[in-house]
Design a protein around this motif. Structure first.
Motif, short mmCIF file in Angstrom:
data_model
loop_
_atom_site.label_atom_id
_atom_site.label_comp_id
_atom_site.label_asym_id
_atom_site.label_seq_id
_atom_site.Cartn_x
_atom_site.Cartn_y
_atom_site.Cartn_z
N HIS A 67 5.87 12.78 3.89
CA HIS A 67 6.73 11.58 3.79
C HIS A 67 6.30 10.70 2.63
O HIS A 67 5.24 10.08 2.65
N HIS A 69 7.92 7.89 -0.51
CA HIS A 69 8.93 7.20 -1.31
C HIS A 69 8.27 6.95 -2.66
O HIS A 69 7.58 5.95 -2.84
N HIS A 276 13.39 8.05 9.96
CA HIS A 276 12.48 7.01 10.44
C HIS A 276 12.82 6.72 11.90
O HIS A 276 13.99 6.45 12.21
N HIS A 313 6.98 8.19 11.73
CA HIS A 313 6.29 7.06 12.37
C HIS A 313 6.17 7.23 13.89
O HIS A 313 5.06 7.43 14.37
N ASP A 362 3.79 7.85 2.39
CA ASP A 362 4.85 6.86 2.58
C ASP A 362 4.95 5.83 1.45
O ASP A 362 5.52 6.12 0.41
ZN LIG Z 1 9.36 5.79 4.99
#
Ligand SMILES: [Zn+2]
Length: 523
Positions: A67, A69, A276, A313, A362
């Protein structure tokens, strides 16, 4: 084998395979398919293979960052202030949007390359990029609706990582919420348009990455896997270099009919689905208001929690909800979750229930997947005031509490052996989260060193101060709990070196272009 000339035998001091470190062993990779051919005893290496000796190194399967970004690398260091009476995830998000609204396509490439470089230098070989920037800053689509997705894929491939581009579906600001102009780059209002863009990305990826990687298109796996249109093949043994998946952003951002349509398409095409889930209490409350159920309950009732589904998460869940996730994967992101004040992923409940737990960096506050692995355990230690919480319970033991006691008399030989296996079981479980569980989450055959799997691995220097003195039996826990990222020496993806001697060939250029971007963005 028809052609042995592309075989490489990697011969370090120790190899982590089959759940332990072994010496006098080589990993033999095939340059055509990018896969492991075999693990071979050092004195039985094929004479046609090129031998790469790696003295004083331990070699481990490459880590899978499930994961990311990537663009959020640009806000590192810029959110550590209190911007409201109480700073939270939601105030942090405003700072994140300030970067998201301004990045031009080439900026996105530069920021992504910086994040991916740092991943490669830390032993990460594959990344799942949860990508939600799609449009011009004013919300109008680019001529190519996948322009920004392709910038991210290009950045990953230029650095040398495998990448699953998890294309984000984002329909709205929230249940009964006014549109938020700061989200205009994310929004695709209807599922049909989203799926059209997704299919175009898969098709384009296929032709571009067939052309750019010099493996013959007729080879099994590898390029052929991408060429089939969606990158994920029916046979899990293939090792694609770039492929697409779908990422309905969250139950907040995607209404139920849209979610159903996107997930049905993904299931038909056998694509990974990432979402998410239960990151923040407010998300659960909004879902209760809209659907009368929590996000996990809703997804379970919709029969979406299958083996291709990854819930990112899953912080605010109950034991019942952990059991509902048993057939799916969870991706924990502990370094981000602690930075954002999200809470603690109940990994103990998830393991007890049988869910797979992968890891992601993340928001890139740190890029060090081993730090995420140890935080998965450490957060629970702080919460429960106990140790070795995630150690699998073995039949003969009452628990792992004494596992780290090294002052035992040498005579207690049997006990010592038991103690060591306990330590290794915890470290092996956490390392499995950073490797094999991530590969399952992204839908490719990797994260382990065995014949047929992706030839993705990294090495660490055995004389690095952070692990010096460790031997075959305590090396894995030393690496999982104590390794400095600076100890990573080589990173190899698909049998090709990406990092050598702790350096990437394009490192200086990537860093200087990123520094220039940061000056433009923030001055
Ligand atoms: Zn995220």
């Amino acid at each position: 084998l028809s052609n042995n000339s592309q075989l490489t035998a990697w011969l370090p001091e120790l190899i982590y395979a089959g759940g332990r470190f072994q010496s006098d062993l080589a990993v033999v990779s095939d340059g055509r398919t990018g896969r492991v051919i075999s693990l071979t005893r050092a004195d039985e290496i094929d004479s046609a293979a090129r031998v790469v000796r790696l003295p004083n190194r331990a070699l481990l399967p490459g880590m899978v960052n499930a994961h990311s970004h990537a663009f959020q690398r640009a806000i590192r260091g810029r959110t550590e202030v209190r911007s409201a009476a109480r700073d939270t995830f939601w105030t942090w998000r405003e700072m994140m949007y300030s970067a998201a609204e301004r990045l031009l396509p080439e900026d996105l490439y530069d920021a992504s390359r910086m994040a991916f470089l740092e991943m490669a230098l830390s032993g990460i070989t594959s990344v799942g990029e949860f990508h939600y920037l799609h449009h011009n800053p004013d919300g109008t689509p680019y001529d190519d609706p996948n322009l920004l997705s392709k910038q991210v894929v290009r950045a990953a491939r230029d650095v040398g990582l495998r990448v699953a581009l998890l294309r984000v579906a984002y329909a709205r600001s929230g249940f009964r919420a006014e549109p938020n102009p700061r989200q205009s780059r994310f929004v695709t209002p209807d599922a049909d348009t989203f799926l059209k863009h997704l299919d175009a990305l898969s098709t384009d990826s296929a032709s571009e990455y067939d052309a750019s990687n010099d493996r013959p298109a007729t080879a099994s796996g590898g390029a052929a896997a991408v060429a089939r249109g969606h990158g994920i093949t029916d046979e899990i043994s293939a090792s694609p270099v770039a492929w697409a998946g779908v990422a309905p952003h969250s139950v907040r951002a995607v209404p139920l009919p849209y979610l159903r349509e996107v997930c049905a398409h993904a299931r038909a095409k056998r694509l990974p689905v990432h979402m998410h889930v239960a990151e923040q209490p407010a998300e659960n409350e909004a879902c209760l208001a809209e659907h009368g159920r929590t996000p996990v309950r809703l997804l379970a009732d919709e029969h979406l929690l299958d083996e291709r589904f990854t819930a990112v998460h899953a912080v605010h869940i109950t034991a019942d909800e952990a059991r509902a996730l048993a057939g799916a994967q969870v991706c924990a992101c502990p370094t981000t979750e602690r930075n954002l004040g999200d809470g603690v992923v109940p990994a103990d409940l998830l393991f007890d229930a049988g869910a797979g737990v992968a890891l992601g960096t993340d928001s890139h506050t740190q890029i060090d997947l081993l730090e995420d692995a140890r935080e998965l355990e450490y957060h629970l230690r702080l919460q429960k005031l106990s140790r070795a919480v995630l150690a699998p319970l073995s039949g003969s033991s009452g628990g792992g509490q004494d596992a780290a006691d090294s002052s035992r008399p040498a005579a207690a030989q049997a006990d010592d052996e038991h103690t060591h296996s306990q330590i290794s079981a915890l470290a092996a479980r956490l390392f499995g989260c950073a490797t094999a569980a991530g590969a399952r989450s992204l839908g490719f055959d990797g994260g382990e060193l065995r014949a047929g799997a992706a030839a993705d691995f990294f090495t660490v220097a055995l004389d690095d101060p952070s692990i010096a003195g460790a031997g075959a039996d305590d090396l894995l826990p030393a690496i999982v709990f104590s390794l400095s990222r600076a100890a990573v020496r080589e990173t190899v993806v698909g049998g090709r070196p990406v990092v050598e001697q702790s350096r990437h060939a394009a490192q200086d250029e990537i860093v200087s272009r990123f520094a220039a971007l940061q000056r433009r963005l923030w001055s």
